[in-house]
Enzyme design. Structure first.
Site, PDB file in Angstrom:
ATOM      1  N   ASP A   1       0.851  -1.192   0.000  1.00  0.00           N
ATOM      2  CA  ASP A   1       0.000   0.000   0.000  1.00  0.00           C
ATOM      3  C   ASP A   1       0.882   1.237   0.000  1.00  0.00           C
ATOM      4  OD1 ASP A   1      -3.064   0.699   0.578  1.00  0.00           O
ATOM      5  OD2 ASP A   1      -1.801   2.142   1.653  1.00  0.00           O
TER       6      ASP A   1
ATOM      7  N   ASN B   1      -2.305  13.010  -3.260  1.00  0.00           N
ATOM      8  CA  ASN B   1      -3.359  13.411  -4.187  1.00  0.00           C
ATOM      9  C   ASN B   1      -3.886  14.802  -3.854  1.00  0.00           C
ATOM     10  OD1 ASN B   1      -3.925  11.704  -6.298  1.00  0.00           O
ATOM     11  ND2 ASN B   1      -5.163  10.297  -5.076  1.00  0.00           N
TER      12      ASN B   1
ATOM     13  N   HIS C   1      -4.670  14.845  -8.739  1.00  0.00           N
ATOM     14  CA  HIS C   1      -4.847  13.455  -9.170  1.00  0.00           C
ATOM     15  C   HIS C   1      -3.928  13.021 -10.301  1.00  0.00           C
ATOM     16  CE1 HIS C   1      -8.131  12.196  -6.552  1.00  0.00           C
ATOM     17  NE2 HIS C   1      -8.508  13.470  -6.594  1.00  0.00           N
TER      18      HIS C   1
ATOM     19  N   ASP D   1      -1.885   9.619 -10.197  1.00  0.00           N
ATOM     20  CA  ASP D   1      -1.873   8.558 -11.214  1.00  0.00           C
ATOM     21  C   ASP D   1      -0.452   8.204 -11.628  1.00  0.00           C
ATOM     22  OD1 ASP D   1      -4.578   8.420 -11.149  1.00  0.00           O
ATOM     23  OD2 ASP D   1      -4.930   9.438 -13.073  1.00  0.00           O
TER      24      ASP D   1
ATOM     25  N   GLU E   1      -4.866   2.451  -4.087  1.00  0.00           N
ATOM     26  CA  GLU E   1      -3.405   2.546  -4.091  1.00  0.00           C
ATOM     27  C   GLU E   1      -2.778   1.278  -3.514  1.00  0.00           C
ATOM     28  OE1 GLU E   1      -5.507   4.184  -2.231  1.00  0.00           O
ATOM     29  OE2 GLU E   1      -4.743   4.626  -0.215  1.00  0.00           O
TER      30      GLU E   1
END
Lengths: 113, 310
Positions: free
Chosen positions: B177, B185, B190, B194, B219
Site C-alpha cells: 500500500d 493526491n 490526481h 496517477d 493505491e
C-alpha cells in the site's frame, strides 16, 4: 445387369497440381504408393475384406483430390458410399472397385523437368 | 502467464489419413505456424489439452469417433473450449456444415482443399483467436497501470493455492500500500497521483518472472509469489520497497513516496490454506507495517506447523 468390362486403357491421369513445386515430391510419392494400394484393394475385394476396402476408399476419397487426382477421389467416394449402404451386394461392388483400380493405375508421376 | 504472444501459433490437424497430413504440411509450409498432426480422435483430444493449439483442423469423418462428437467434447472441456475449430470434410452436405457450426466450429473447409481457401481460413481463424485472446486479457488488466486486475488476482491466487497444496510447494502473497497516498493526491492533484501509481506499478511488475503483480484496488497492490517461502518473499518485497522509495520526481523536488508491505505464506494460515486466509494474513501484516511507521516490510505471524492433519 450390364457388366461390360471397363477398358483398361484409361488415358494417363495427370495431377492438376503437377507444376506446383510445393507438391511435386508429394505427388511422386503418392503415385508410387498407389501401386501398393491397388494390390491391397484387389486382395481385400477378393477376400471380401470389407473393412480394409472401406478404409482405403475412405482415405483416397479424402486425400486423392488434394493431390490433384479428383477422379480417383470421386471413384473412391462412390465405392465407400456403396460399402456403407447396407443393400449393396458384393457383386455390385465389382464395377466400383474396377473403376477405382483403373483410375489409380492411370495416374502418372509429374514429368521430370 | 506472460503478456507476450507466443512466437508461432500452433495448429493441430486431426485426420485419420497421413496422406492428408503430408498434404497439409506441404500446403501450409509457408505459413508462420507450427503444424502438429494426429491420426485419431483420442490422440486429438489429448493433444488439444496438451498442446493448447490456437486452431484445430478437425476431420469430420474419423475412423474411431465421429468428428461431431470430438467437437462436442472439445467444447465441453474448459481447457479446450476456446480453441478455434475448423471442420474439414469431403462431405458437401449442408446439414453437416450447419451441424458443425452449431456445435461451435468457427469455420468449414471442404476436401479436396483449395489451397488459397485453406490458407485464408486458417489465417482468419488465427486472427480471430488473437483478438479473442486479447479481449479476454484486456478484461483482466488494470487500465491505468497495465498490471493484472483484481478479478485476475482472485482466479490466479485460487489456482496457485490449489497447486501449492497439491504439490507441497511454498506460496507467498504480498500486499503493498502506498503511504499517505491520499495526502499526495490532495497536495499535488490526481494526475500526479496517477503518475505515482504507474511508477510504483512498473516497479512491482518488473520483478522476478514467476511473480504475478496485480492492482488490488485504489493505491493497493498485490504480488503472488509462487514457489517462494516467507523469508525469500520478504527479501523480494524489500527490494521493491527500496526501489519505490528511490524514485526521483524531477518536477516535484523534495517529494518522496514510500510503500508499506505485508507478506504471508502458507505457513501463516491455520487449517487448510485458502486464498482468503492468505490475503487476510498479508493484510494483517500490512496493517502492522503501517502502525509501526510505514515504509517497511512486515511478515505475518507463523502458525504452528505442520498443520493439524486433515
Amino acid at each position: 445387369m450390364d457388366h461390360s468390362p471397363e477398358s483398361n486403357e484409361t488415358p494417363p491421369l495427370h495431377s492438376t497440381y503437377e507444376c506446383d513445386p510445393d507438391l511435386r515430391d508429394l505427388i511422386v510419392h503418392f503415385v508410387d504408393e498407389l501401386e501398393q494400394r491397388v494390390e491391397t484393394i484387389r486382395s481385400a475385394f477378393l477376400s471380401e475384406d470389407m473393412v480394409t476396402l472401406q478404409r482405403i476408399s475412405h482415405q483416397l476419397k479424402g486425400a486423392a483430390g488434394g493431390y490433384g487426382f479428383d477422379s480417383i477421389g470421386d471413384s473412391a467416394a462412390r465405392l465407400e458410399y456403396d460399402l456403407l449402404t447396407d443393400e449393396a451386394m458384393v457383386s455390385d461392388l465389382s464395377e466400383r472397385v474396377e473403376d477405382l483400380i483403373n483410375n489409380c493405375r492411370a495416374a502418372v508421376r509429374p514429368a521430370d523437368s | 502467464m506472460s503478456h507476450d504472444e507466443p512466437m508461432r501459433p500452433r495448429v493441430l490437424a486431426i485426420d485419420d489419413s497421413d496422406l492428408v497430413h503430408r498434404l497439409l504440411r506441404a500446403r501450409l509450409r509457408h505459413e508462420r505456424i507450427d503444424l502438429h498432426s494426429v491420426l485419431t480422435a483420442d490422440e486429438g483430444i489429448a493433444a488439444a489439452k496438451d498442446l493448447q493449439p490456437e486452431v484445430i483442423l478437425l476431420d469430420i469423418d474419423l475412423e474411431d469417433l465421429d468428428g461431431f462428437e470430438v467437437l462436442a467434447r472439445l467444447k465441453a472441456d474448459p481447457i479446450t473450449r476456446d480453441i478455434a475449430v475448423i471442420f474439414v470434410s469431403a462431405s458437401n452436405e449442408t446439414m453437416d456444415r450447419v451441424r458443425g457450426l452449431d456445435l461451435g466450429a468457427v469455420d468449414f473447409v471442404g476436401k479436396p482443399f483449395d489451397v488459397g481457401e485453406l490458407k485464408a481460413r486458417v489465417r482468419s481463424a488465427l486472427r480471430m483467436q488473437r483478438l479473442v485472446k486479447m479481449l479476454a486479457q484486456r478484461a483482466q488488466l488494470d487500465g491505468l497501470t497495465g498490471l493484472w486486475n483484481r478479478a485476475y488476482l482472485d482466479d490466479r491466487l485460487e489456482a496457485e493455492t490449489a497447486s501449492a497444496i497439491r504439490y507441497g510447494n511454498p506460496l507467498s502473497v504480498v500486499l503493498c500500500d502506498l503511504d499517505r497516498f491520499k495526502s499526495l493526491n490532495d497536495s499535488y492533484g490526481h494526475p500526479f497521483g496517477d503518475e505515482v501509481l504507474e511508477r510504483a506499478a512498473s516497479i512491482l511488475g518488473s520483478g522476478r518472472s514467476p511473480d504475478v503483480a496485480c492492482r488490488y484496488g485504489g493505491e493497493e497492490f498485490a504480488l503472488i509469489a509462487p514457489g517462494t517461502d516467507l523469508k525469500e518473499t520478504m527479501e523480494v518485497a524489500d527490494r521493491h520497497r527500496v526501489r519505490i522509495a528511490e524514485i526521483e520526481w524531477p518536477d516535484r523536488p523534495g517529494v518522496r513516496i514510500s510503500a508499506s508491505f505485508g507478506v504471508a505464506d502458507l505457513t501463516c494460515v491455520s487449517g487448510t490454506p485458502t486464498p482468503e486466509k492468505l490475503i487476510a494474513a498479508a493484510d494483517q501484516a500490512l496493517y502492522e507495517a503501517k502502525k509501526a511507521g510505514r515504509d517497511q516490510v512486515v511478515a505475518a505471524n507463523r502458525q504452528v506447523w505442520p498443520r493439524a492433519a486433515g
